[in-house]
Write an enzyme that holds these catalytic residues in place. Structure first.
Site, mmCIF file in Angstrom:
data_model
loop_
_atom_site.group_PDB
_atom_site.id
_atom_site.type_symbol
_atom_site.label_atom_id
_atom_site.label_comp_id
_atom_site.label_asym_id
_atom_site.label_seq_id
_atom_site.Cartn_x
_atom_site.Cartn_y
_atom_site.Cartn_z
ATOM 1 N N TYR A 11 0.822 -1.213 0.000
ATOM 2 C CA TYR A 11 0.000 0.000 0.000
ATOM 3 C C TYR A 11 0.856 1.263 0.000
ATOM 4 C CZ TYR A 11 -4.082 -2.911 1.095
ATOM 5 O OH TYR A 11 -5.091 -3.845 1.071
ATOM 6 N N LYS A 52 3.503 -15.364 2.895
ATOM 7 C CA LYS A 52 3.459 -16.186 1.680
ATOM 8 C C LYS A 52 4.901 -16.519 1.288
ATOM 9 C CE LYS A 52 1.026 -18.198 -1.625
ATOM 10 N NZ LYS A 52 0.269 -19.433 -1.311
ATOM 11 N N ASP A 58 -3.073 -18.081 2.351
ATOM 12 C CA ASP A 58 -4.220 -18.791 1.787
ATOM 13 C C ASP A 58 -4.726 -19.861 2.746
ATOM 14 O OD1 ASP A 58 -1.754 -19.967 1.338
ATOM 15 O OD2 ASP A 58 -2.232 -20.727 -0.654
ATOM 16 N N ASP A 89 -5.387 -6.637 5.996
ATOM 17 C CA ASP A 89 -6.596 -5.978 5.510
ATOM 18 C C ASP A 89 -7.646 -7.025 5.124
ATOM 19 O OD1 ASP A 89 -8.422 -4.180 4.510
ATOM 20 O OD2 ASP A 89 -7.144 -3.412 2.916
ATOM 21 N N ASP A 118 -11.132 -8.571 7.575
ATOM 22 C CA ASP A 118 -12.499 -8.464 7.063
ATOM 23 C C ASP A 118 -13.178 -9.835 7.069
ATOM 24 O OD1 ASP A 118 -12.189 -5.797 6.726
ATOM 25 O OD2 ASP A 118 -12.493 -5.764 4.563
#
Length: 356
Positions: free
Chosen positions: A143, A192, A224, A248, A252
């Protein structure tokens, strides 16, 4: 008597509605527990663009820096979707995080007993006391990395860069380990590392930091797999630490396990006491002004503010207990179920104040 200066960034959409209810509850807590609160308002996001032409005015940064803490509603909406990326409301959100040095985002996913039926996950999977703390790095990663557009073989292409330094990873890891020490001494680091070089550095650095916390059980999980495990067996998690983009997304997902994104609070912390407290949901422009928004995530964010920035833990606990009590019989439309009393945004704020 302690007195605190709070800057309010009400923002866009339902932001002003939910912040107003949070302020009402904070005032009641101040009255009950004997401290004072002084408010100042500033502009951030779309409302700032409309008034000043930029999503983050210098005056807003100055007011926030002069405060003991900051409460944020939400930013954004379709009105500003056609603006360039660096001029959109979301740029103001990223900008205030960077300007205040808010590198650590704490997102608790706690399911209140009365809301178990609102979760899409079966009761036997959730258990009785699901309580996960997601620690998200907030001022680094993709970001905040270099980005741009170019042509590749005559066709438009775009790129964004994920980069972390060792000091950035170390400081967020220490926040997570410190929290784990105060909870169940269990930390899951999500990355990851099988694909990304930035994740390999992340994992190496977290392992190095773990040597200072021998009492904490550390395990690693690919993002994942973590997304799958949050649905399959959320009870296995206590504290999760991860990068900006992974945090992020995962927080959620965790919010829906808890029944509604309208229930999840968050704290964004600097290396000092200054923090910014906000619900994790968006500005919901489709319901703005209808009086049906759920203010509980913002009210619970105020509880986090009292705990982490203002050193008022008893007031924080009282607000959380008042929310739990109110939910036994009252619901806003997003979490409504048959047999409950359906209430407006303002009524929910009044009921929490009454319970408090």
């Amino acid at each position: 008597m302690a007195n605190y200066k709070i800057t309010l960034l009400k923002g866009d959409g339902i932001g002003p509605e939910i912040v107003n209810q949070a302020v009402k509850v904070l005032d009641k807590a101040a009255e009950k527990f004997g401290f004072g609160v002084e408010y100042d308002e500033a502009l951030l996001g779309g409302c700032a663009i409309d008034a000043t032409g930029v999503p983050l005015p210098d005056e807003t940064v100055a007011k926030c820096k002069a405060s003991d803490s900051v409460i944020l509603g939400a930013v954004g909406g379709p009105k500003w979707d056609t603006l360039p990326g660096n001029k959109r409301p979301e740029a103001g959100l990223l900008g205030i995080r960077g300007a205040l040095g808010l590198f650590a985002n704490l997102r608790p996913s706690v399911i209140f007993g009365p809301l178990k039926s609102a979760s899409p996950i079966k009761d036997d999977i959730i258990g009785d006391n699901m309580d996960i703390m997601i620690v998200r790095e907030l001022t680094g990663g993709i970001y905040f990395g270099e980005r741009g557009r170019k042509e590749v073989e005559g066709q438009p292409a775009a790129w964004d860069t994920e980069m972390y330094t060792v000091p950035e990873i170390e400081r967020i890891a220490r926040v997570a380990f410190d929290l784990a020490m105060k909870r169940n001494k269990k930390l899951t680091s999500v990355d990851k590392a099988n694909v990304l070089e930035s994740s390999r550095l992340w994992r190496e650095t977290v392992i190095n930091v773990s040597k200072d916390y021998p009492e904490v059980e550390l395990n690693h999980m690919y993002v994942d797999n973590c997304a799958m495990q949050l649905v399959r067996n959320p009870k296995q998690f206590d504290v999760i630490v991860t990068s900006n983009i992974f945090g992020d997304i995962l927080s959620d997902e965790a919010s829906m396990i808890a029944g509604s994104i309208g229930m999840l609070a968050s704290a964004s912390l600097s290396e000092g006491k200054l923090g910014l407290y906000e619900p994790i949901h968006g500005s919901a422009p489709d319901i703005a002004g209808l009086g049906i928004a759920n203010p509980l995530a913002t009210i619970l964010s105020v509880a986090m503010m009292l705990r982490y920035s203002l050193n008022q833990p008893k007031a924080a606990e009282a607000i959380e207990a008042a929310v739990a009590k109110t939910l036994e019989t009252n619901r806003t439309p997003d979490i409504y179920e048959d047999g409950m009393n359906k209430v407006s945004c303002e009524e929910m704020g009044d009921l929490v104040c009454a319970a408090l």
